[in-house]
Design an enzyme around this catalytic site. Sequence first.
Site, short mmCIF file in Angstrom:
data_model
loop_
_atom_site.label_atom_id
_atom_site.label_comp_id
_atom_site.label_asym_id
_atom_site.label_seq_id
_atom_site.Cartn_x
_atom_site.Cartn_y
_atom_site.Cartn_z
N SER A 12 15.00 6.07 5.65
CA SER A 12 15.71 5.31 4.62
C SER A 12 15.05 5.42 3.24
O SER A 12 15.69 5.15 2.22
CB SER A 12 15.83 3.84 5.02
OG SER A 12 14.55 3.24 5.12
N GLY A 14 11.17 7.07 0.97
CA GLY A 14 9.87 7.73 0.99
C GLY A 14 9.83 9.10 1.63
O GLY A 14 10.73 9.92 1.45
N TYR A 147 -3.73 -1.06 10.60
CA TYR A 147 -3.00 0.17 10.30
C TYR A 147 -3.81 1.39 10.72
O TYR A 147 -3.30 2.30 11.40
CB TYR A 147 -2.71 0.22 8.80
CG TYR A 147 -2.01 1.47 8.34
CD1 TYR A 147 -0.65 1.64 8.53
CD2 TYR A 147 -2.71 2.48 7.69
CE1 TYR A 147 0.00 2.79 8.10
CE2 TYR A 147 -2.08 3.63 7.25
CZ TYR A 147 -0.72 3.78 7.46
OH TYR A 147 -0.09 4.93 7.03
#
Length: 274
Positions: A12, A14, A147
């Site tokens: 959607s 990047g 992350y």
Amino acid sequence: MSTKTVLITGTSSGIGLATAVAAAQSGWHVVATMRDTTKAGALLAAAQAAGVSVDVRALDVTDPASVAACLAGLDRLDALVNNAGAGHVGTLEQVSVEDVRAVMEVNFFGVLHVTKAALPMLRASKGRVLTVTSVGGVIGQPFNEAYCAAKFAVEGFMESLAPVAATTGVTVTVVEPGAVASEFVSNLGGRDTLVAQAGPYAPALHAYIERTTKAFDNAQTSDQAAAAIVAALTTDRPAFRVQTSDAARQFTATKLADLDGSAVLAFTGAWLSR
């Protein structure tokens, strides 16, 4: 020979959006997936501007049923690009274990769900798996503990899977972008609030945010990262580990040449002082 099909997750915006368009320009039939297809407007506009088309489908990488339904709708699959992911900023004392689990669900288990479902089709086509990790999958970074843990896990999993998959004709590659000018930093949101709530970690977090914002100001574009991904997608002999820029190569080289870990800790520790 029929057109090869690639499924790309997280398209959607990047890197995923740019990779979907670039792959279509390279002649691939692109199955561009995202959790919410109502957010496909930017991708469809970019594809139209580039004179190509993409096949947008719903896929939530954290939902095995969604993954299975998406893969069941394909006649063939020649390549998978695991791109969907989510950032997270915070340190262990101040985040919940549930927060960490959520990061792992998207960035690690999401990759496993899609790859597991895709492997039978990829074996049939002698295809390939490309997983977008991060330089944060090589070097642990302050306030990115969850992350980086997820990206480290992906890298270890894929490095272990690669020789096994190769025995059936499937190649496995991890792609490591550095800073990419996308929505990652803007998605951080509420920087002042984050610092205000950081307690004893506030000075270090403030320094980290200042440093990281400057790094993203000089980042490569999503299109540049996508070009490296498509090159890995189309080359005859893809490497296992691919960086998307010279900066990413220099960054990861610090770790890969650091046998006792001291260079990495000196490097990242300097980010936390002003």
